[in-house]
Write an enzyme that holds these catalytic residues in place. Structure first.
Site, PDB file in Angstrom:
ATOM      1  N   TYR A 200       7.385   3.121  10.616  1.00  0.00           N
ATOM      2  CA  TYR A 200       7.729   1.697  10.523  1.00  0.00           C
ATOM      3  C   TYR A 200       8.288   1.260   9.178  1.00  0.00           C
ATOM      4  O   TYR A 200       8.631   0.112   8.997  1.00  0.00           O
ATOM      5  CB  TYR A 200       6.528   0.824  10.909  1.00  0.00           C
ATOM      6  CG  TYR A 200       5.245   1.133  10.170  1.00  0.00           C
ATOM      7  CD1 TYR A 200       4.972   0.563   8.934  1.00  0.00           C
ATOM      8  CD2 TYR A 200       4.290   1.996  10.724  1.00  0.00           C
ATOM      9  CE1 TYR A 200       3.799   0.841   8.260  1.00  0.00           C
ATOM     10  CE2 TYR A 200       3.102   2.287  10.056  1.00  0.00           C
ATOM     11  CZ  TYR A 200       2.864   1.713   8.826  1.00  0.00           C
ATOM     12  OH  TYR A 200       1.699   1.988   8.159  1.00  0.00           O
TER      13      TYR A 200
ATOM     14  N   HIS B 282      -2.080   3.052   6.604  1.00  0.00           N
ATOM     15  CA  HIS B 282      -3.042   1.982   6.894  1.00  0.00           C
ATOM     16  C   HIS B 282      -4.469   2.507   6.753  1.00  0.00           C
ATOM     17  O   HIS B 282      -5.289   1.934   6.052  1.00  0.00           O
ATOM     18  CB  HIS B 282      -2.785   1.454   8.303  1.00  0.00           C
ATOM     19  CG  HIS B 282      -3.874   0.598   8.848  1.00  0.00           C
ATOM     20  ND1 HIS B 282      -4.197  -0.620   8.290  1.00  0.00           N
ATOM     21  CD2 HIS B 282      -4.738   0.777   9.875  1.00  0.00           C
ATOM     22  CE1 HIS B 282      -5.211  -1.153   8.967  1.00  0.00           C
ATOM     23  NE2 HIS B 282      -5.557  -0.315   9.918  1.00  0.00           N
TER      24      HIS B 282
ATOM     25  N   ARG C   4       0.865  -1.184   0.000  1.00  0.00           N
ATOM     26  CA  ARG C   4       0.000   0.000   0.000  1.00  0.00           C
ATOM     27  C   ARG C   4       0.894   1.225   0.000  1.00  0.00           C
ATOM     28  O   ARG C   4       1.783   1.346   0.840  1.00  0.00           O
ATOM     29  CB  ARG C   4      -0.987  -0.022   1.162  1.00  0.00           C
ATOM     30  CG  ARG C   4      -0.405   0.146   2.520  1.00  0.00           C
ATOM     31  CD  ARG C   4      -1.459   0.326   3.614  1.00  0.00           C
ATOM     32  NE  ARG C   4      -1.054  -0.323   4.862  1.00  0.00           N
ATOM     33  CZ  ARG C   4      -0.196   0.185   5.725  1.00  0.00           C
ATOM     34  NH1 ARG C   4       0.369   1.362   5.499  1.00  0.00           N
ATOM     35  NH2 ARG C   4       0.129  -0.476   6.824  1.00  0.00           N
TER      36      ARG C   4
END
Lengths: 325, 366
Positions: free
Chosen positions: B279, B269, B265
Site C-alpha cells: 500500500y 503495522h 512508521r
C-alpha cells in the site's frame, strides 16, 4: 415505612447512596434538572448538587467512557442509559471495557459501576425502547445483571449494586415503575445480589421468572390455585450469575418447572435456567422443562405488542400442560 | 515562562490556517529562538536518549518476535518524536490511556519493561499494574480510550487534581464515533484531557485521504469547541513544546486540547503479517526516512557538542543490557494458572464461577 412505587423506591436508593458516599455520581441524558425522563432522579440534583448529579451530552458510548474514567479516578459511577434499547451504542464500553477492566488488569483495579436503564414491553413506546436485552448482558462475563420486580427489591438491590465493587447492569421494567405500591422502609437497606426470592410458595409446580413476568406468574398462580394447582413462584432478581441453589431446591420440591421470560426464546435467561435444571436437577423432574417466552422476532410494532408478549394465560396453559404431563 | 501558544485563538482558527508547528527544521536548525521549549541542554540530551532507547527497543523487539520470544508487537520506529517527546512533557501522576503502539510511553510512564514483554506474550502478569501506575494497558478497540480519557479527566477535575488524562490514537481512529464523543464530552465539561492523534498516514493500509474529507485532523477540534493544532511529528522539540504548553493550559482549567502529530512508521503495522509495500511506495518511505526524528535531534545536539558517537555506542549497549535483563525476567515468569486469573473477573466471585475455578484448579494440579 410507607407505601411507595418502584420509581420512588429507586429515587430513594439513589438519594441515600449519593448522601452516604460523596464518590457516588449519577449522570446521563436528562437526569439533572429534568430528573430523568421517568423522574427516577427527580430532585436529586437540587438535593446533592451538580457535582454529583449531572447531565451528559447525548451519546451513550461517551456515557460509558465517563463511567470507566470516573471509576479509575476513585468514583462510584451510576450512569443511566435512557432506554436500554439504546445499549448497542454503548455495548463496547459495557461489554468490552467495564466488564473486563478488572480481569484485564490482573485484578489490580475495580469497576464499581452501576448502569441503570428502563426497559420492557407493554407501555406503547416507539421502537427500540422496550427490548428485553438482558440475555446479551448475561452472556458477558464480569457483569452482574439485576432486574427487580417490586419496589422493596428495587430499593434494596439498587443499594447493594451501588455499594458493590463489581459492575452491575440494573434493569428497570417500565411497566413496574408506577403500576403498584408496596411497603418500603424509609432507611437504607440492601437485598443480596446473589439470591433469588420465592415470591409465592407452592408444592405442585415451580414457575421461575423475573421482572414484570413475575407479576403475570403470580396472577397465573392465583388462578391456578382456584383449580387446586399450587404453584411456587421464584423471582430470579439477579439473572446473571444465577442463584442455582434456590432454583434447584424449588424444582426438587415440586418436580415440575415452567420458565417464564418476556424476552425472545433464543438463547435467553430461560435457556440458561433450563440447562442448569437439565444438568443438575433432572432426576427430580416428573415432566419436561416448559418455557413461556416471546417469539424470535425483533420487538414488534407497539400496537401489536400485547399479542406478542407472553401473559398470564400463556403461563396458565403451560403450567397445566406440565402438571398434567 | 510566558505561554507560547494561544490556545484560545485556536478554537476559532480557520482550517486553512492550520499548519504543522516546527521548532527544528529538517536540518536540525532552530527556526525561531523565541519559540523554543523550556528545556535545559541536559533535558534535551535525556529526551534524545529516551528516543534512542525506543529505537533500540523497536529493533530488539522485532528480533525477539522473529525468534518467537515475544508475541504481538506494533513497530514504533519513525514515531519516536511523537511518542517519546509527548510522554516527556507529562508528569507521572498524569493518566496515560495508550493505544497498542504506545508501549514505549507506558514503560517510560512507569510500567516495568518485563511487564511490557509479558503483555506482548499474553501473560496476565504483564497486565498486573502497580497500584501507583496512572495508566491503562494498551487499548485495542480503536477510539475507546478517547471516551475513557474524558472520564479520567472529569474525575481529575472533580478531585481538584492538577493533572491531565492523555491519550493516543492514529489517523484512522479519528473516524470512530468514540473519537468525537471523547473530545466533545471533555470539551463540554472543560475537563483536563490531551488527545493526541498520531497521524502516520495509514490505518494499517488505508491512506489518510480515505478517512475523511477534512484537510487536517486537528480541525476536528473546532467542531467540539476545543483547540486543535498540528505539529511536525518528526520534530521532538516541537512535539514537546506543544504537549507541555497544552498540559499547562489544560491543568489551569481551560479544558482539553487536540494535537495532531504528522509522523510515519518506518516498519509494518504489526509483525503479524503486514507488508507495507502492498500500500505504499519505496519512494514515499525514502522521503520520510530522511525526516528521521532521531537524526534531526542528534544533528542539533552534535552542533552544540552535547552528544558524541562514543556516548551513543555506550548508551546503546546499556539499553541492550536492560532489554536482556527484562527478557530474562520475562522468561522466568511462572506458567499462568487459569484457576488463579479467573478470580480476577469479580471482586466478589459468585458461586457459579467458584465451581469453574475449582475445575481448573484440579486440572492444573493433575
Amino acid at each position: 415505612m410507607a407505601k411507595t412505587t418502584m420509581i420512588k423506591a429507586i429515587t430513594q436508593a439513589l438519594e441515600d447512596e449519593l448522601k452516604r458516599d460523596k464518590n457516588v455520581l449519577v449522570f446521563g441524558e436528562d437526569v439533572g434538572r429534568n430528573g430523568g425522563v421517568f423522574r427516577a432522579t427527580d430532585g436529586l440534583q437540587d438535593k446533592v448538587g451538580e457535582d454529583q448529579v449531572f447531565d451528559t451530552p447525548l451519546a451513550e458510548s461517551g456515557i460509558g467512557g465517563l463511567a470507566v474514567g470516573l471509576a479509575l479516578t476513585g468514583f462510584r459511577p451510576v450512569p443511566e442509559i435512557q432506554f436500554f434499547g439504546f445499549v448497542f451504542e454503548v455495548m463496547d464500553e459495557i461489554a468490552a471495557q467495564i466488564a473486563r477492566t478488572r480481569f484485564r488488569l490482573g485484578g489490580t483495579r475495580k469497576m464499581p459501576v452501576t448502569i441503570r436503564a428502563p426497559f420492557g414491553g407493554g407501555v406503547h413506546t416507539p421502537e427500540l425502547h422496550s427490548d428485553s436485552l438482558e440475555g446479551l448482558m448475561a452472556q458477558t462475563p464480569g457483569l452482574k445483571v439485576v432486574i427487580p420486580s417490586d419496589p422493596y427489591d428495587a430499593k434494596g438491590l439498587l443499594t447493594a449494586a451501588i455499594r458493590s465493587d463489581d459492575p452491575v447492569v440494573f434493569l428497570e421494567h417500565m411497566k413496574l415503575y408506577r403500576s403498584f405500591k408496596q411497603e418500603v422502609p424509609d432507611e437504607a437497606y440492601t437485598v443480596a445480589l446473589d439470591k433469588a426470592a420465592i415470591k409465592r410458595e407452592g408444592k405442585d409446580v415451580t414457575i421461575i421468572s423475573y421482572g414484570y413476568m413475575v407479576h403475570e406468574s403470580l396472577l397465573a398462580a392465583d388462578e391456578l390455585a382456584k383449580e387446586g394447582i399450587e404453584a411456587e413462584v421464584v423471582d430470579l432478581r439477579t439473572v446473571s450469575p444465577l442463584d442455582e441453589e434456590t432454583i434447584l431446591s424449588s424444582v426438587k420440591r415440586t418436580g415440575r418447572v415452567v420458565l417464564v421470560q418476556e424476552a425472545q426464546r433464543q438463547a435467553g435467561i430461560n435457556s440458561q435456567v433450563a440447562a442448569l435444571i437439565a444438568e443438575k436437577g433432572i432426576l427430580s423432574l416428573e415432566a419436561p422443562i416448559a418455557r413461556v417466552d416471546a417469539p424470535d422476532t425483533p420487538y414488534p410494532f407497539s400496537d401489536a405488542e400485547m399479542i406478542w408478549l407472553p401473559n398470564k394465560q400463556d403461563i396458565i396453559e403451560k403450567v397445566k400442560e406440565t402438571v398434567n404431563f | 515562562m510566558a505561554q507560547k501558544i494561544d490556545f484560545e485563538a485556536l478554537k476559532t482558527i480557520s482550517p486553512s490556517e492550520i499548519k504543522p508547528l516546527q521548532v527544528l527544521d529538517e536540518n536540525g536548525k532552530v527556526i525561531d529562538p523565541n519559540f523554543f521549549p523550556d528545556l535545559s541542554d541536559e533535558q534535551i540530551v535525556e529526551l534524545f536518549k529516551q528516543m534512542l532507547w525506543s529505537r533500540v527497543l523497536d529493533e530488539r523487539s522485532t528480533k525477539l518476535n522473529r525468534q518467537g520470544r515475544l508475541g504481538f508487537f506494533a513497530p514504533t520506529a519513525g514515531e519516536e518524536a511523537s511518542q517519546i517527546a509527548s510522554e516527556f512533557a507529562m508528569e507521572k501522576t498524569d493518566f496515560l490511556l495508550p493505544a497498542y503502539r504506545d508501549v514505549p510511553q507506558l514503560v517510560l510512564h512507569g510500567l516495568p519493561l518485563e511487564k511490557a514483554f509479558l503483555w506482548s506474550r499474553g501473560h496476565v502478569l504483564g497486565n498486573e499494574y502497580p497500584e501507583d501506575l496512572a495508566a491503562l494497558p494498551p487499548q485495542i478497540i480503536i477510539g475507546a480510550q478517547y471516551v475513557q480519557a474524558a472520564g479520567v479527566a472529569l474525575g481529575f477535575k472533580k478531585k481538584g487534581a492538577k493533572n491531565v488524562a492523555y491519550t493516543y490514537t492514529g489517523d484512522g481512529g479519528t473516524s470512530q464515533g468514540d473519537f468525537y464523543e471523547g473530545i466533545n464530552f471533555a470539551g463540554a465539561y472543560k475537563a483536563p484531557a490531551i488527545f493526541v492523534v498520531q497521524n502516520n498516514g495509514y490505518a494499517i493500509s488505508v491512506p489518510r485521504a480515505v478517512q475523511t474529507a477534512a484537510p487536517t485532523l486537528a480541525q476536528k477540534g473546532l467542531a467540539a469547541g476545543i483547540p486543535g493544532l498540528q505539529v511536525d511529528g518528526m520534530d521532538a522539540l516541537a512535539v514537546y513544546l506543544v504537549m507541555s504548553e497544552a498540559r499547562k493550559y489544560s491543568v489551569a482549567g481551560n479544558g482539553p486540547v487536540l494535537i495532531e502529530t504528522l509522523t510515519y512508521r518506518f516498519g509494518p503495522h504489526t509483525l503479524s503479517g503486514d507488508d507495507p509495500h502492498r500500500y505504499r511506495t519505496a519512494d514515499e518511505e525514502a522521503k520520510w526516512e530522511k525526516k528521521d526524528p532521531l537524526v534531526r535531534l542528534r544533528t542539533y545536539l552534535d552542533e552544540k557538542g552535547l552528544w558524541s558517537e562514543e556516548q551513543e555506542e555506550a548508551y546503546i549497549e546499556e539499553v541492550n543490557e536492560q532489554i536482556n535483563e527484562a527478557m530474562k525476567k520475562t522468561e522466568q515468569a511462572p506458567k499462568q494458572k487459569v484457576s488463579e486469573y479467573l478470580q480476577n473477573v469479580f471482586v466478589e466471585t459468585p458461586p457459579t464461577l467458584e465451581e469453574q475455578i475449582a475445575k481448573f484448579a484440579a486440572k492444573e494440579e493433575a
